[in-house]
Design a protein around this motif. Structure first.
Motif, PDB file in Angstrom:
ATOM      1  N   UNK A 102      65.092 -35.483 -36.858  1.00  0.00           N
ATOM      2  CA  UNK A 102      64.647 -34.684 -37.997  1.00  0.00           C
ATOM      3  C   UNK A 102      64.646 -35.524 -39.280  1.00  0.00           C
ATOM      4  N   UNK A 103      65.754 -36.232 -39.519  1.00  0.00           N
ATOM      5  CA  UNK A 103      65.871 -37.024 -40.743  1.00  0.00           C
ATOM      6  C   UNK A 103      64.830 -38.143 -40.783  1.00  0.00           C
ATOM      7  N   UNK A 104      64.618 -38.819 -39.653  1.00  0.00           N
ATOM      8  CA  UNK A 104      63.761 -39.998 -39.668  1.00  0.00           C
ATOM      9  C   UNK A 104      62.280 -39.642 -39.662  1.00  0.00           C
ATOM     10  N   UNK A 105      61.901 -38.546 -39.020  1.00  0.00           N
ATOM     11  CA  UNK A 105      60.474 -38.269 -38.852  1.00  0.00           C
ATOM     12  C   UNK A 105      59.886 -37.401 -39.952  1.00  0.00           C
ATOM     13  N   UNK A 106      60.708 -36.524 -40.489  1.00  0.00           N
ATOM     14  CA  UNK A 106      60.147 -35.428 -41.273  1.00  0.00           C
ATOM     15  C   UNK A 106      59.706 -35.820 -42.677  1.00  0.00           C
ATOM     16  N   UNK A 107      58.595 -35.227 -43.113  1.00  0.00           N
ATOM     17  CA  UNK A 107      58.305 -35.155 -44.536  1.00  0.00           C
ATOM     18  C   UNK A 107      59.192 -34.068 -45.118  1.00  0.00           C
ATOM     19  N   UNK A 108      59.215 -32.952 -44.388  1.00  0.00           N
ATOM     20  CA  UNK A 108      60.136 -31.885 -44.751  1.00  0.00           C
ATOM     21  C   UNK A 108      60.801 -31.376 -43.478  1.00  0.00           C
ATOM     22  N   UNK A 109      62.041 -30.950 -43.630  1.00  0.00           N
ATOM     23  CA  UNK A 109      62.767 -30.350 -42.522  1.00  0.00           C
ATOM     24  C   UNK A 109      62.850 -28.853 -42.763  1.00  0.00           C
ATOM     25  N   UNK A 110      62.651 -28.091 -41.693  1.00  0.00           N
ATOM     26  CA  UNK A 110      62.924 -26.657 -41.770  1.00  0.00           C
ATOM     27  C   UNK A 110      64.081 -26.398 -40.817  1.00  0.00           C
ATOM     28  N   UNK A 111      65.222 -25.994 -41.375  1.00  0.00           N
ATOM     29  CA  UNK A 111      66.414 -25.812 -40.569  1.00  0.00           C
ATOM     30  C   UNK A 111      66.613 -24.331 -40.278  1.00  0.00           C
ATOM     31  N   UNK A 112      66.770 -24.028 -38.985  1.00  0.00           N
ATOM     32  CA  UNK A 112      66.917 -22.629 -38.572  1.00  0.00           C
ATOM     33  C   UNK A 112      68.286 -22.390 -37.966  1.00  0.00           C
ATOM     34  N   UNK A 113      68.750 -21.174 -38.121  1.00  0.00           N
ATOM     35  CA  UNK A 113      69.955 -20.753 -37.414  1.00  0.00           C
ATOM     36  C   UNK A 113      69.836 -19.273 -37.110  1.00  0.00           C
ATOM     37  N   UNK A 114      70.100 -18.897 -35.899  1.00  0.00           N
ATOM     38  CA  UNK A 114      70.078 -17.488 -35.464  1.00  0.00           C
ATOM     39  C   UNK A 114      68.795 -16.789 -35.892  1.00  0.00           C
ATOM     40  N   UNK A 115      67.677 -17.480 -35.765  1.00  0.00           N
ATOM     41  CA  UNK A 115      66.394 -16.854 -36.031  1.00  0.00           C
ATOM     42  C   UNK A 115      66.018 -16.785 -37.505  1.00  0.00           C
ATOM     43  N   UNK A 116      66.871 -17.307 -38.356  1.00  0.00           N
ATOM     44  CA  UNK A 116      66.592 -17.254 -39.794  1.00  0.00           C
ATOM     45  C   UNK A 116      66.416 -18.669 -40.335  1.00  0.00           C
ATOM     46  N   UNK A 117      65.368 -18.848 -41.107  1.00  0.00           N
ATOM     47  CA  UNK A 117      65.128 -20.124 -41.756  1.00  0.00           C
ATOM     48  C   UNK A 117      66.183 -20.320 -42.847  1.00  0.00           C
ATOM     49  N   UNK A 118      66.961 -21.409 -42.746  1.00  0.00           N
ATOM     50  CA  UNK A 118      68.049 -21.604 -43.687  1.00  0.00           C
ATOM     51  C   UNK A 118      67.600 -22.358 -44.932  1.00  0.00           C
ATOM     52  N   UNK A 119      66.781 -23.370 -44.717  1.00  0.00           N
ATOM     53  CA  UNK A 119      66.321 -24.184 -45.849  1.00  0.00           C
ATOM     54  C   UNK A 119      65.126 -25.007 -45.396  1.00  0.00           C
ATOM     55  N   UNK A 120      64.182 -25.177 -46.294  1.00  0.00           N
ATOM     56  CA  UNK A 120      63.045 -26.052 -46.022  1.00  0.00           C
ATOM     57  C   UNK A 120      62.998 -27.060 -47.162  1.00  0.00           C
ATOM     58  N   UNK A 121      63.197 -28.330 -46.815  1.00  0.00           N
ATOM     59  CA  UNK A 121      63.274 -29.338 -47.879  1.00  0.00           C
ATOM     60  C   UNK A 121      63.064 -30.720 -47.284  1.00  0.00           C
ATOM     61  N   UNK A 122      62.731 -31.712 -48.138  1.00  0.00           N
ATOM     62  CA  UNK A 122      62.668 -33.088 -47.644  1.00  0.00           C
ATOM     63  C   UNK A 122      64.058 -33.496 -47.146  1.00  0.00           C
ATOM     64  N   UNK A 123      64.113 -34.415 -46.177  1.00  0.00           N
ATOM     65  CA  UNK A 123      65.388 -34.753 -45.530  1.00  0.00           C
ATOM     66  C   UNK A 123      66.504 -35.082 -46.506  1.00  0.00           C
ATOM     67  N   UNK A 124      66.224 -35.971 -47.478  1.00  0.00           N
ATOM     68  CA  UNK A 124      67.308 -36.398 -48.361  1.00  0.00           C
ATOM     69  C   UNK A 124      67.804 -35.248 -49.246  1.00  0.00           C
ATOM     70  N   UNK A 125      66.857 -34.428 -49.696  1.00  0.00           N
ATOM     71  CA  UNK A 125      67.233 -33.264 -50.503  1.00  0.00           C
ATOM     72  C   UNK A 125      68.153 -32.347 -49.707  1.00  0.00           C
ATOM     73  N   UNK A 126      67.767 -32.135 -48.458  1.00  0.00           N
ATOM     74  CA  UNK A 126      68.547 -31.239 -47.630  1.00  0.00           C
ATOM     75  C   UNK A 126      69.945 -31.812 -47.382  1.00  0.00           C
ATOM     76  N   UNK A 127      69.996 -33.131 -47.283  1.00  0.00           N
ATOM     77  CA  UNK A 127      71.268 -33.797 -47.032  1.00  0.00           C
ATOM     78  C   UNK A 127      72.155 -33.734 -48.273  1.00  0.00           C
ATOM     79  N   UNK A 128      71.560 -33.977 -49.427  1.00  0.00           N
ATOM     80  CA  UNK A 128      72.339 -34.036 -50.666  1.00  0.00           C
ATOM     81  C   UNK A 128      72.609 -32.661 -51.254  1.00  0.00           C
TER      82      UNK A 128
END
Lengths: 282, 363
Positions: free
Chosen positions: B197-223
Motif C-alpha cells: 500500500x505504502x509503496x504503490x499508492x498515490x492514495x491509500x484508502x484504509x478500511x475496517x469492518x466495512x467502513x472507510x477509515x481514511x483516504x489519503x496519500x501514504x505519507x499523510x496517512x502515516x504522519x
C-alpha cells in the motif's frame, strides 16, 4: 513381491505378509467363478456338465461361442445402440446440471440438487408399473429410444453429482474471469468448463456405460421383442430351453461382458489428473 | 478519462452489513490502494466495482456514468485475481486473446494486441505454453497481460501478489508500478499488505469492518492518521499506544500515568478540552530514541526490556512502560539486554493523541 511390499524401516515384515496372504485369498475367491465361466465356455456341450465344472476342458471347443454369438448378435447391436447414446446424453446432461448447480447458483438450487439426488435412492422396482404404463401411453414402449430416455433420466442423479462435485473444486474466479472477459453462462461452459471436464467425463462414461450395458430390469420390462431387446435380456433367453447348454450360456455371458471390459481398458488410461494444474496458484 | 466514483455504497449479505455507506472518488490515472485487515470488505468493494457483486444501495459510476446495472464486460474494467484464474487448458496466447475473442475482435487485431502485451510483459517466449508450465511470477504476468489486452479504463487488482514468495513479490511490485506509469490508467488495487500500500499508492484508502477509515496519500496517512485504527495499521512494528491522563500544571499540560509524565509541546490546543480526562498517547517506535538529541523536544521514559529483535537494518527493542508495551526502533548494532530498565527519549513533537471513546485523533 513388488517393492511396495517390502517392510518399511522399523516395521516387522510378518503383519505385511499376513495382509498380503489374506488379500490373495480374497482374490482367489473372487476369481473362482470367473475360472468356471471361462472353462465351461470352452467345453463342448457333452463335456459341459455341473458335475465336472471344475475341470479344465479335455478338448477346447468354440461351439458355445458360435451358438451364443448367433443368438446374441442382435442383442449386442441393440445394447450398443442403447448404451452409447444413453451414456453420452446422460454425461452431457449431468455436466450441464453440475455446472449450473455449482457455478450459477440460483435461489433453491441446493434444494433442487438434494431432490435430484433422491432419484438415486428410489428402487427401480417401485416405479416399474407406472413407468411401463407411462411409456405405453406416450408410445415409447418397446423402443430403444424410449429405453435411452429412461436411462438418461435415471442416470441424472449420479452424473449430476459427479460433475457438480468436480466443478465445485474449480475456483469460482474462473467463471468471474470469464464474465469480465465477456463470456456468459453458455460460452463459459462451452469454452472453459467443457474442455477441462474430461476427467469427470471419463469417470461418468465408464460408470454409465457399465450400468446401462448391464441393466436388466428396465430392459426386460420395457422391451417385448427380440428386435429391441438388449443383450442382457437376450442372455437371459439363452437359458430358456429344456436342457441347460452351459457352454453356450457361459460363452454368452463372457461375450456380453466384453464391451464393458473394453471400455474400462480403453478409457481407463485417460484417467489422468492434473487437468487443472496451473490454473490457480501452484 | 476514467474516474471511478462510489456514492453511499452499501453491501449486505443477508443481514450482514459488509460495506457501510462508502463514499470514494478515484481520480483518472490514479493508483488507489484499498487496504485493510482480512474481512474488512475491501475485496467486496472491488468486486462491486467490477460488477461481480451487486450493490445493495448506493451508486457506482465510471466516467460519470452509473454502472450499477451494467454487466462486468461492459464496464471498461479488467481484473487480476489473487489466484490468477488463468484458463488451465488454454495456451498463454489464448488466455490473453479470450476476452477479445468473446468481444468479436478480428483475428489480426487480437494478434496485434496480444503480441504487444506480451512484449511489454516479456511473455513472448511463453506464448505457446500452458499455465501449468509457468512459474508463479509468469502466471501473474499472464494474468496482467489478459487485463492489458482489453485496454480497459480501469484496472482492478485483487491481492495479486499474495501468492508469490517474498522476493518475487518485491519484483512484481516494481513491475506493477512501472506498468502503471507506462499505461497511465486508473488502478484500484486491493491488498492487506501495508508495504504494498505504502509503496504503490498515490492514495491509500484504509478500511475496517466495512467502513472507510481514511483516504489519503501514504505519507499523510502515516504522519497524520485520522484515528487510532489507521495509526495502528500502518507501520511495522506498529505504533505504541499508552493510556494517559491530561493534567495541567500552571500553563503547562502533561500527559501522565503511573509510570510517566510527559510535558506536552505547545499548540495542542484541542487537548486542553481533555484536561483531567483519559486519552491514548501514540508514538511510533522510530520516534523513540535511545539518547537525548540536542535541540529536540525529547523526553525521558523508563522502559524495561522484554525482547530484542535484530532486523539487520535496525534493532527493535520491545519493552514495557509500567504495564503498557512500548517498542523502540534502535540503530543497527545497538547492544541491549533483556530484563534491564533503560531510559529512552520520546520525541514529543511526533506524539499523537487519540480520544479513547471514539478512537479519533485529537488535533
Amino acid at each position: 513381491m513388488s517393492a511396495n511390499a517390502a517392510a518399511l524401516p522399523g516395521e516387522a515384515a510378518w503383519p505385511r505378509f499376513l495382509a498380503y496372504a489374506l488379500l490373495a485369498t480374497f482374490a482367489l475367491f473372487f476369481v473362482m467363478p470367473v475360472y468356471v465361466m471361462l472353462a465351461t465356455s470352452l467345453k463342448s456341450l457333452e463335456e459341459a456338465q455341473s458335475s465336472t465344472m471344475w475341470a479344465w476342458p479335455a478338448a477346447l471347443s468354440l461351439d458355445g461361442y458360435r451358438a451364443a454369438f448367433g443368438s446374441l448378435s442382435r442383442g449386442l447391436i441393440n445394447s450398443l445402440l442403447l448404451t452409447i447414446p444413453a451414456t453420452l446424453l446422460s454425461s452431457l446432461a449431468g455436466s450441464i446440471n453440475g455446472y449450473c448447480l455449482s457455478k450459477w447458483k440460483f435461489r433453491g438450487s441446493n434444494t433442487l440438487f438434494t431432490l435430484l439426488l433422491f432419484g438415486m435412492f428410489i428402487p427401480y422396482q417401485s416405479i416399474l408399473i407406472p413407468l411401463v404404463k407411462f411409456m405405453q401411453t406416450v408410445g415409447l414402449y418397446n423402443s430403444l429410444f424410449g429405453l435411452i430416455l429412461v436411462h438418461v433420466v435415471y442416470g441424472l442423479p449420479i452424473t449430476t453429482l459427479i460433475f457438480r462435485n468436480y466443478y465445485a473444486t474449480i475456483p469460482d474466479e474462473l467463471v468471474e474471469a470469464g464474465r469480465i472477459d465477456g463470456a456468459g453462462l453458455l460460452r463459459t461452459y462451452w469454452y472453459i468448463f467443457l474442455p477441462i471436464s474430461m476427467p469427470s467425463f471419463i469417470v461418468v462414461a465408464i460408470w454409465q456405460f457399465t450400468n446401462i450395458w448391464n441393466e436388466f430390469l428396465f430392459a426386460v420390462t420395457l422391451t417385448s421383442s427380440p428386435e429391441t431387446q438388449p443383450v442382457t435380456v437376450a442372455l437371459q433367453n439363452l437359458g430358456g430351453s429344456m436342457i441347460s447348454q452351459w457352454n453356450t450360456q457361459m460363452a454368452g455371458a463372457l461375450i456380453a461382458s466384453v464391451p464393458t471390459l473394453l471400455i474400462y481398458i480403453v478409457l481407463g488410461k485417460y484417467f489422468v489428473g492434473g487437468m487443472l494444474a496451473g490454473s490457480v496458484k501452484g | 478519462m476514467a474516474r471511478v466514483e462510489l456514492r453511499r455504497l452499501v453491501k449486505r449479505f443477508g443481514d450482514t452489513l459488509v460495506i457501510d455507506r462508502c463514499d470514494l472518488t478515484v481520480e483518472d490515472k490514479e493508483f488507489l490502494v484499498l487496504v485493510g485487515p482480512s474481512g474488512c470488505g475491501k475485496s467486496t468493494l472491488l468486486r462491486m466495482i467490477a460488477g461481480l457483486e451487486a450493490a445493495t444501495e448506493g451508486e457506482i459510476a465510471i466516467d460519470g456514468a452509473r454502472v450499477n446495472d451494467v454487466a462486468p464486460k461492459d464496464r471498461g474494467i479488467a481484473m487480476v485475481f489473487q489466484n490468477y484464474a488463468l484458463y488451465p487448458h488454454m495456451r498463454v496466447y489464448d488466455n490473453m486473446a479470450f476476452g477479445l475473442k468473446m468481444r468479436g475482435h478480428d483475428k489480426a487485431d487480437i494478434d496485434r494486441r496480444v503480441r504487444e502485451a506480451a512484449r511489454v510483459l516479456e511473455l513472448e517466449p511463453l506464448l505457446a505454453r500452458k499455465p501449468s508450465q509457468l512459474s508463479g511470477g509468469q502466471r501473474q504476468r499472464v494474468a496482467m497481460g489478459r487485463a492489458i489486452v482489453r485496454q480497459p479504463k480501469v484496472f482492478l487488482f485483487d491481492e495479486p501478489l499474495s501468492n508469490l514468495d517474498a522476493k518475487l513479490r518485491v519484483q512484481m511490485r516494481l513491475e506493477i508500478k512501472r506498468l502503471h506509469e507506462r499505461l497511465a490508467t486508473t488502478i484500484i488495487y486491493v491488498t492487506h499488505d501495508q508495504v504494498e500500500a505504502m509503496t504503490l499508492a498515490d492514495r491509500i484508502a484504509l478500511m475496517d469492518k466495512g467502513v472507510l477509515q481514511q483516504v489519503a496519500p501514504p505519507q499523510t496517512m502515516y504522519d497524520a492518521p485520522a484515528n487510532r485504527f489507521v495509526a495502528g495499521f500502518l507501520g511495522s512494528p506498529g505504533m505504541n499506544f499508552v493510556p494517559v491522563a491530561i493534567e495541567r500544571d500552571g500553563s503547562f499540560f502533561f500527559a501522565k500515568n503511573e509510570s510517566l509524565a510527559l510535558p506536552l509541546a505547545e499548540g495542542v490546543a484541542a487537548l486542553s478540552a481533555f484536561e483531567g480526562k483519559q486519552v491514548v498517547l501514540g508514538v511510533r517506535p522510530e520516534d523513540v530514541h535511545l539518547t537525548q538529541r540536542e535541540d529536540k523536544p525529547d523526553h525521558a521514559v523508563d522502559v524495561s526490556m522484554r525482547l530484542i529483535e535484530p532486523l539487520g537494518s535496525s534493532v527493535v527493542l520491545f519493552g514495557e512502560v509500567g504495564p503498557h508495551p512500548m517498542a523502540v526502533a534502535a540503530p543497527p548494532g545497538t547492544a541491549a539486554r533483556v530484563g534491564v530498565t533503560r531510559t529512552v527519549y520520546v520525541d514529543m513533537s511526533k506524539v499523537l493523541f487519540f480520544d479513547p471513546s471514539t478512537g479519533e485523533r485529537i488535533s
